[in-house]
Design an enzyme around this catalytic site. Structure first.
Site, PDB file in Angstrom:
ATOM      1  N   GLY A 280       0.831  -1.199   0.000  1.00  0.00           N
ATOM      2  CA  GLY A 280       0.000   0.000   0.000  1.00  0.00           C
ATOM      3  C   GLY A 280       0.861   1.243   0.000  1.00  0.00           C
ATOM      4  N   GLU A 317       2.233   5.632   7.768  1.00  0.00           N
ATOM      5  CA  GLU A 317       3.607   5.772   7.257  1.00  0.00           C
ATOM      6  C   GLU A 317       4.364   6.872   8.001  1.00  0.00           C
ATOM      7  OE1 GLU A 317       4.540   3.381   5.472  1.00  0.00           O
ATOM      8  OE2 GLU A 317       2.512   2.675   5.059  1.00  0.00           O
ATOM      9  N   GLU A 339       5.253  -2.385  12.735  1.00  0.00           N
ATOM     10  CA  GLU A 339       3.947  -2.342  12.070  1.00  0.00           C
ATOM     11  C   GLU A 339       2.769  -2.257  13.029  1.00  0.00           C
ATOM     12  OE1 GLU A 339       3.984  -1.546   9.217  1.00  0.00           O
ATOM     13  OE2 GLU A 339       5.893  -2.227   8.407  1.00  0.00           O
TER      14      GLU A 339
END
Length: 904
Positions: A280, A317, A339
């Site tokens: 993504g 991000e 993550e």
């Protein structure tokens, strides 16, 4: 414990790289040279570094003190180990410093990792290419020889040679541009500022014809924070679609600078939309790269779902700029540190920007349930997972590292309290700036801020596979209290755990979060710490008594209630839905009640007809997220039972229409600029649920609007409704009419300038029910001239999920995968996530014994060739077997429920 990790030798260590690259976007190669400053830790005549998919021309090393240079007497590449071994005649002395120089040629591959090419067609219809990077997890070695391990950090000077008209970007700002001429052709050499000390997987550079929008981020805390220039880069003609993400970036950088109490460490933040991109997005420090659909948004032409995706992806991000980039996990076994944490604090940032989105309620429907569903499988893995080889890393970029990681962080944030949690995070980041960590380092910092032994509390949550189900086995009501006999054991989706397996699992530390009629919004702070435990809680006399565990669904576990307690919860929910002044069980708790009983039905510790009966309490439900959970659970039953005779599917449609059709009627088809974000999502959901369950009035109106839209009336079909309209038109027509719709929707895919609208058109094609059109969609999926390599899943997902002729489309998709597997193996040889997705969608729902046997035989025949997707393959098979057992166990009961429901 023995370290089985395949790591590079420690005899030398890099401290700085000087990288020069010259990409050729016609030959799809690049010339390169790297000078690497080394510290020599042991007397050495041999150096091993990571290299993959390149030709090495020359190797030399220079002793910094004496300036003596020697060429390598030998250098050899090992393609399997992805290494370059260099041998020298004269010994490099321990304690000395040296400069290693390697000249090489690499390939600008089309595999979406390393230094690769991305192809697109410009506004004049010309085919163009850009050179881009994707180095996580272990692909920097495809661009320059390096020590490609997260713990081996260094600083980097980067110079790129490119045509003068090309935009050239890297992690740091440009400090120099020089024009040069080679064989009569002009180029520019672009030199970037030196990076901070960082891991190789975070390096990035891009060469292409781009334009940008710009804004400034102005953090006010901490005191030393400076303004940050934010740019969003796009292909030419698309920069206006970057305005929204630029604004989100500016605000989120301000939020994180304050939350972490550490300024963003780089002088600029660039975000770039890449036409071909496997993931993504990727958090390269100062140069974040995205799939186009995850970065670009048009206020008038994109859907609200697209707006949410862009915001949450950008926030995720940017969280990495601190948590992952500034402080980096030591090795991939702790990937969840990156993550899981970025998923949680990215959600925090989104909630800060848009509190009306109720994003943490959506978290309960999406991230929490996704984590619970995967982690209920035996073939799941611990959050902190053993990773030994580079080739194993990509398989753990999954719901365990992301969603389970985020869920247990959310649970810890709730238990410690937001302030103590934030204080601990600040300690952790400040202590380890520019360094590497393991999970224990995070627990240590959080323990300091909270005075709680966090490592002991969290041990089983990250080291063990799975999560618990808490059962209320008995209860006894006193005058003003209730005594509960509780037990915990691992929840397994298939429900067939043996006593031997059960004995292996540790005891979880479980925050029970008990609420009652006496304390509906302030949970009691009981903790379950034993396999079996009896607790007594206040439970005074009063009206509408109830007791519920796991307040706000902050704990990662399921709860099994006795039927009587479940019914009292149901009655309390029903009463609150009929009279809002009496609502005491909140939205997240209502979601949890539904999710848990259906999961327990699947694993056989509850009956599926009881789960369906529970939905009668929700007939007046009006909350978007609760309705979304109901829609998903009923949809799962329809999907699992798709191939069985009986009345169940008909009854599920009737049940869905009873809940959703009145709401569809109320909300209607017309979106307004005054609609809230949730109202827009709600309208889309209720119309979808009504239409896909056969509400003729809704179906006819959607088709009418689509026909006018195709003729040029852009306002008649809101962007939020187009996906549904395409799906409904293709699902409810045949013959020439279906083919006409198919052609028109395919044309929209080819011509729309908005990324999310292109992809919803493509995805909708799989809803066409004619055999001819099913085949056409499968053929289309293989056509790389029309479908990007990254987008193949959009072609096939609806064939096995929303196709009304699913008895034909599912087996057809499976056969198509088998017939073309050798093509996929070649195309996606380094893209395990896409290969795994092809398998997942192509086998979706094939839960009959015949197909399970075929899938098992294929897996056996392929053997080690499937190692790149071994984890997802095991999970696919286990899910299908669980569904098969569910049907065998409950089919008679659910069909009886259906007959009874339809008779009413």
């Amino acid at each position: 414990m023995e370290d089985k990790r395949e790591l590079l030798p420690k005899n030398v260590r890099p401290t700085h790289y000087n990288i020069f690259l010259f990409p050729d976007l016609e030959k799809f190669t690049f010339e390169g040279c790297v000078d690497i400053d080394l510290e020599i830790n042991d007397d050495s005549t041999e150096i091993i570094t990571n290299v993959y998919d390149m030709t090495v021309h020359s190797v030399s090393i220079t002793d910094v003190a004496s300036m003596e240079k020697q060429d390598a007497t030998n250098f050899e590449l090992d393609a399997t180990a992805q290494t370059l071994k260099m041998t020298f005649a004269n010994t490099l002395k321990k304690g000395s410093k040296a400069k290693l120089t390697i000249k090489f040629t690499g390939n600008l591959n089309n595999e979406m990792n390393g230094f690769y090419r991305s192809e697109y067609t410009d506004n004049n219809g010309q085919k163009k290419y850009m050179a881009v990077t994707q180095f996580e997890s272990v692909y920097a070695r495809r661009s320059f020889p390096c020590w490609d391990e997260p713990a081996i950090k260094a600083t980097f000077d980067i110079k790129i040679r490119a045509e003068p008209d090309k935009t050239t970007l890297s992690n740091m700002p440009i400090i120099k541009e020089e024009k040069i001429t080679i064989n009569g052709k002009e180029y520019k050499d672009v030199t970037f500022d030196t990076t901070p000390i960082m891991s190789t997987y975070l390096i990035a550079y891009i060469v292409g014809e781009l334009e940008y929008v710009e804004t400034m981020s102005n953090p006010t805390a901490p005191a030393e924070a400076k303004p940050i220039k934010v740019r969003v880069y796009t292909l030419k003609g698309e920069s206006s679609q970057g305005t929204y993400s630029a604004e989100v970036t500016a605000r989120v950088l301000e939020y994180f600078s304050e939350y972490f109490n550490i300024p963003y460490p780089l002088p600029k933040m660039d975000l770039v939309a890449i036409p071909d991109f496997e993931a993504g997005a990727m958090e390269n420090w100062g140069l974040v790269t995205f799939r186009t659909v995850a970065l670009l948004f048009d206020e008038k032409k994109s859907s609200v779902a697209s707006k949410e995706r862009v915001c949450t992806t950008v926030a995720h991000e940017l969280a990495h700029q601190w948590f992952g980039n500034l402080v980096t996990m030591d090795w991939w076994s702790d990937l969840w540190l990156n993550e899981g944490f970025a998923t949680f604090v990215g959600t925090l940032a989104t909630d800060h920007l848009y509190p009306d989105w109720k994003i943490f309620t959506s978290f309960v429907v999406d991230e929490l349930q996704s984590a619970l569903n995967l982690d209920g499988l035996r073939s799941s893995h611990p959050v902190q997972v053993e990773v030994n080889k580079a080739t194993e890393v990509d398989q753990i970029f999954d719901q365990i590292s992301y969603e389970k990681g985020a869920t247990i962080i959310r649970m810890l944030n709730s238990c410690l309290g937001e302030q103590k949690f934030m204080d601990g995070i600040r300690i952790y980041l400040k202590r380890h700036m520019y360094g590497n960590t393991v999970t224990r380092d995070l627990w240590k910092a959080l323990s300091e801020s909270s005075n709680i032994d966090v490592e002991s509390l969290m041990g089983s949550w990250i080291k063990d596979v799975g999560y618990p189900v808490v059962s209320i086995n008995n209860y006894k009501q006193g005058n003003n209290d209730m005594t509960l006999s509780l037990s915990q054991k691992r929840f397994i989706s298939s429900g067939d755990m043996t006593p031997e397996e059960e004995a292996k699992y540790a005891t979880w530390w479980i925050p029970l979060g008990i609420i009652t009629h006496d304390s509906p919004s302030k949970p009691l702070d009981n903790i379950l710490t034993e396999k079996e435990q009896t607790i007594t809680v206040p439970y005074p006399e009063g009206n509408n008594k109830f007791i519920k565990l796991n307040f706000n669904e902050t704990g990662m576990y399921r709860v099994k209630y006795p039927k009587e307690i479940l019914n009292t919860i149901g009655e309390t929910i029903k009463m609150g839905l009929e009279d809002k002044s009496k609502e005491v069980i909140g939205v997240s708790d209502r979601i949890g009640i539904i999710a848990d009983i259906f999961a327990l039905a699947k694993n056989g510790t509850e009956q599926t007809d009881n789960a369906l009966d529970l939905l009668k309490y929700f007939e007046k439900e009006t909350d978007y997220n609760v309705l979304s959970q109901i829609y998903l659970k009923v949809g799962e039953l329809k999907s699992v039972w798709y191939n069985k005779d009986g009345k169940l599917l008909e009854a599920l449609k009737k049940l869905s229409l009873k809940i959703f059709s009145p709401l569809a009627e109320k909300y209607g088809f017309d979106y307004s600029s005054k609609d809230s974000f949730i109202d827009s999502k709600m309208r889309t959901l209720v119309l979808r649920a009504a239409a896909l369950n056969g509400d003729k009035k809704i179906i006819d109106e959607l088709i009418r609007r689509l026909e006018l839209f195709i003729k040029g009336d852009n306002d008649i079909l809101n962007p939020n409704l187009r996906k549904l309209a395409y799906t409904v038109a293709l699902s409810n027509t045949t013959g020439a009419q279906a083919e006409k719709f198919y052609d028109d929707i395919f044309h929209i895919y080819q011509t729309s300038e908005i990324a999310d609208q292109r992809l919803i058109a493509l995805q909708s094609l799989g809803a066409a029910k004619d055999s001819k059109l099913i085949k056409r969609t499968l053929d289309l999926a293989l056509n790389t001239e029309l479908i990007r390599l990254q987008d193949i899943m959009y072609c096939i997902v609806n064939l096995t999920v929303d196709n009304p002729n699913i008895k034909e489309s599912r087996p057809a998709t499976w056969k198509w995968m088998l017939d073309n597997w050798s093509t996929f193996e070649e195309r996606y040889k380094t893209s395990g996530s896409i290969l795994g997705a092809i398998c997942r969608y192509s086998t979706n729902g094939l839960n009959d014994t015949k197909h399970i046997k075929e899938i098992e035989d294929w897996i056996t025949m392929k053997g080690s060739k499937l190692d790149i997707i071994r984890r997802p393959i095991n999970q696919i098979l286990e899910r299908l077997k669980t569904q098969n057992a569910w049907i065998e166990r409950d089919n008679t009961r659910v069909q009886a429920w259906a007959d009874k429901y339809l008779a009413n």
